[in-house]
Design a protein around this motif. Structure first.
Motif, short mmCIF file in Angstrom:
data_model
loop_
_atom_site.label_atom_id
_atom_site.label_comp_id
_atom_site.label_asym_id
_atom_site.label_seq_id
_atom_site.Cartn_x
_atom_site.Cartn_y
_atom_site.Cartn_z
N VAL A 1 7.82 -26.59 5.27
CA VAL A 1 7.41 -27.63 6.19
C VAL A 1 6.50 -28.05 5.95
CG1 VAL A 1 9.24 -29.14 6.62
CG2 VAL A 1 7.27 -27.21 8.48
N LEU A 2 5.38 -26.19 6.13
CA LEU A 2 3.83 -26.37 5.85
C LEU A 2 2.87 -26.08 5.29
CD1 LEU A 2 4.92 -22.86 8.69
CD2 LEU A 2 3.68 -25.49 9.30
N GLY A 3 3.27 -26.39 4.50
CA GLY A 3 2.85 -26.55 2.62
C GLY A 3 3.73 -27.67 1.83
N THR A 4 2.74 -28.10 0.34
CA THR A 4 3.32 -28.23 -0.23
C THR A 4 4.43 -27.96 -1.17
OG1 THR A 4 1.87 -28.24 -2.09
CG2 THR A 4 1.14 -30.07 -1.41
N PRO A 5 5.49 -27.49 -1.80
CA PRO A 5 6.38 -27.60 -2.33
C PRO A 5 5.56 -25.96 -3.43
CG PRO A 5 7.07 -29.39 -2.67
CD PRO A 5 5.76 -29.17 -1.76
N GLU A 6 4.50 -26.67 -4.10
CA GLU A 6 4.06 -25.82 -4.88
C GLU A 6 2.63 -24.50 -3.97
OE1 GLU A 6 4.75 -30.00 -6.57
OE2 GLU A 6 3.70 -29.15 -5.21
N GLU A 7 2.27 -25.61 -2.51
CA GLU A 7 1.48 -24.37 -2.03
C GLU A 7 2.53 -23.29 -0.64
OE1 GLU A 7 -1.92 -27.93 -0.27
OE2 GLU A 7 0.22 -27.45 0.43
N VAL A 8 3.74 -23.57 -0.49
CA VAL A 8 4.38 -22.64 -0.18
C VAL A 8 4.81 -21.78 -1.17
CG1 VAL A 8 6.87 -22.42 0.93
CG2 VAL A 8 5.31 -24.01 1.50
N PHE A 9 5.43 -22.18 -2.10
CA PHE A 9 6.22 -20.98 -3.41
C PHE A 9 4.69 -20.41 -3.81
CE2 PHE A 9 7.51 -19.56 -7.25
CZ PHE A 9 8.15 -19.22 -6.81
N CYS A 10 3.96 -21.06 -4.38
CA CYS A 10 2.89 -20.49 -5.21
C CYS A 10 1.91 -19.27 -4.37
CB CYS A 10 1.67 -21.46 -6.02
SG CYS A 10 3.16 -22.47 -7.30
N GLY A 11 1.84 -20.20 -3.13
CA GLY A 11 0.79 -19.25 -2.23
C GLY A 11 1.25 -17.90 -1.07
N ASN A 12 3.32 -18.34 -0.88
CA ASN A 12 3.31 -16.54 -0.94
C ASN A 12 3.59 -16.07 -1.72
OD1 ASN A 12 3.66 -17.81 1.61
ND2 ASN A 12 5.59 -18.55 2.05
N THR A 13 4.12 -16.54 -3.19
CA THR A 13 5.13 -15.08 -3.89
C THR A 13 2.97 -14.58 -4.81
OG1 THR A 13 4.31 -17.52 -5.74
CG2 THR A 13 6.79 -16.52 -4.49
N ARG A 14 1.96 -15.39 -4.71
CA ARG A 14 0.93 -14.70 -5.18
C ARG A 14 0.87 -13.72 -4.47
NH1 ARG A 14 -3.55 -15.65 -8.59
NH2 ARG A 14 -5.59 -15.16 -7.92
N GLY A 15 0.36 -14.04 -3.18
CA GLY A 15 0.29 -12.84 -1.91
C GLY A 15 0.93 -11.36 -1.85
N THR A 16 2.07 -11.87 -2.05
CA THR A 16 2.63 -10.41 -2.55
C THR A 16 2.97 -9.63 -3.85
OG1 THR A 16 5.03 -11.53 -1.09
CG2 THR A 16 5.31 -9.74 -2.53
N PHE A 17 2.17 -11.11 -4.92
CA PHE A 17 2.40 -10.12 -5.51
C PHE A 17 0.67 -9.51 -5.80
CE2 PHE A 17 1.00 -9.25 -10.04
CZ PHE A 17 2.02 -8.44 -11.24
N VAL A 18 -1.03 -9.83 -5.41
CA VAL A 18 -1.04 -9.16 -5.09
C VAL A 18 -1.62 -7.90 -4.36
CG1 VAL A 18 -4.28 -9.70 -4.88
CG2 VAL A 18 -2.32 -10.82 -5.86
N VAL A 19 -1.23 -7.87 -3.08
CA VAL A 19 -1.36 -7.04 -2.44
C VAL A 19 0.22 -5.87 -3.16
CG1 VAL A 19 -0.24 -6.43 -0.30
CG2 VAL A 19 -1.55 -8.96 -0.49
N LEU A 20 1.14 -6.07 -3.46
CA LEU A 20 1.72 -5.07 -3.78
C LEU A 20 0.59 -4.52 -5.16
CD1 LEU A 20 5.38 -5.84 -3.04
CD2 LEU A 20 3.57 -4.83 -1.71
N GLU A 21 0.48 -4.97 -5.51
CA GLU A 21 0.04 -5.09 -7.66
C GLU A 21 -1.58 -4.29 -6.77
OE1 GLU A 21 -1.48 -4.28 -11.43
OE2 GLU A 21 0.95 -3.74 -9.92
N GLU A 22 -2.49 -4.46 -5.48
CA GLU A 22 -3.57 -3.96 -5.63
C GLU A 22 -2.73 -2.39 -4.75
OE1 GLU A 22 -6.90 -4.68 -6.45
OE2 GLU A 22 -5.87 -5.75 -8.08
#
Length: 283
Positions: free
Chosen positions: A79-100
């Motif tokens: 409920v803290l963002g649009t579905p796209e903001e929640v899913f895409c934001g969370n998964t992008r952050g995890t991917f970027v942090v672990l990749e880096e």
């Protein structure tokens, strides 16, 4: 014996678990780099990078000198963002942090997953676990973008373990709270609406225990990828757990006795993998 990290990157450092993690690391005299979208001021760390966990350049700067990563940054509810903001934001952050982290040679990472990955908490309809106590192998029933983001985060961590040879632990957290009395307020809320608590299996964890689980996840002598559920051993309810389950999850297979107020969550993986049991338990 695993060598303890001299510097840890903590993302989402301004959040409640982030601040509890800072307190724990300060007591252990571990240097911390924090990453957050904002600087609330007064954080007990020696370096703060302000920016998004989803931005590779920002994360690359924050990763400098880190020997372990505790990734907590996320939108923690659908409920803290649009579905796209929640899913895409969370998964992008995890991917970027672990990749880096992998590119920088970091070999230990813990990420905040959630029991919302089960699908019960945010579904538009009432769902029931296939069996109780639930464990890390239970079939997932996700119907919301937040729960899906956590399911994807766990898969991302598993892939990064294979890709970079790092050890990753995804911590499935239940309802969190601490010295702010949030958990007592949750207990009152669920006492008034037991069905609401049923969506989260009436489970909880103090943020201080969440921080300790994250520390154990980056320091225990383990290898590979692990998904671990961490929770207090009892529920927030006054009624016996099996009586609650008979009313709210009557078709869930009972695979082990749940005496008194025992949480309907299998905590053996947390004990086996991390040596973790909760210390801050509400009576």
């Amino acid at each position: 014996m695993t060598e303890l990290p001299r510097r840890v990157l903590v993302t989402g450092v301004a959040g409640s678990v982030g601040q509890a993690t800072l307190d724990l690391l300060a007591r252990r005299q571990v240097a911390v780099t924090g990453l957050d979208l904002r600087d609330p001021g007064g954080l007990p760390l020696d370096r703060l990078v302000v920016g998004s966990a989803g931005d590779p350049e920002t994360v690359r700067r924050a990763m400098k000198g880190a020997e372990a990563v505790i990734h907590l940054a996320a939108l923690p509810a659908p409920v803290l963002g649009t579905p796209e903001e929640v899913f895409c934001g969370n998964t992008r952050g995890t991917f970027v942090v672990l990749e880096e982290a992998g590119r920088a040679g970091v070999r230990r990472a813990a990420i905040a997953s959630s029991m919302s990955a089960l699908g019960l908490a945010w579904s538009g309809r009432t769902l029931h676990p296939a069996y109780v106590p639930v464990d890390e192998n239970i079939p997932l029933q996700v119907e919301d973008p937040y729960g899906l983001s956590k399911q994807a985060d766990e898969l991302t961590a598993a892939m990064m373990s294979r890709r970079h040879g790092m050890t990753t632990v995804a911590l499935r957290f239940p309802r969190l709270g601490g010295v702010d009395d949030k958990l007592r307020h949750t207990a009152e809320e669920w006492a008034a609406d037991r069905a609401a608590g049923a969506r989260e299996l009436w489970s909880y964890l103090d943020v201080r225990d969440a921080a300790r689980a994250a520390w154990l996840a980056v320091t225990r002598p383990i290898e590979g990828h692990h998904v671990v559920t961490v929770a207090a051993p009892n529920t927030l309810m006054s009624e016996p757990t099996e009586e609650l389950l008979a009313v709210f999850h009557p078709d869930s297979e009972l695979r082990a006795p749940l005496p008194d107020r025992a949480v309907p969550v299998d905590l053996r993986a947390a004990e086996r993998v991390l040596g973790f049991t909760a210390r801050h338990v509400l009576p």
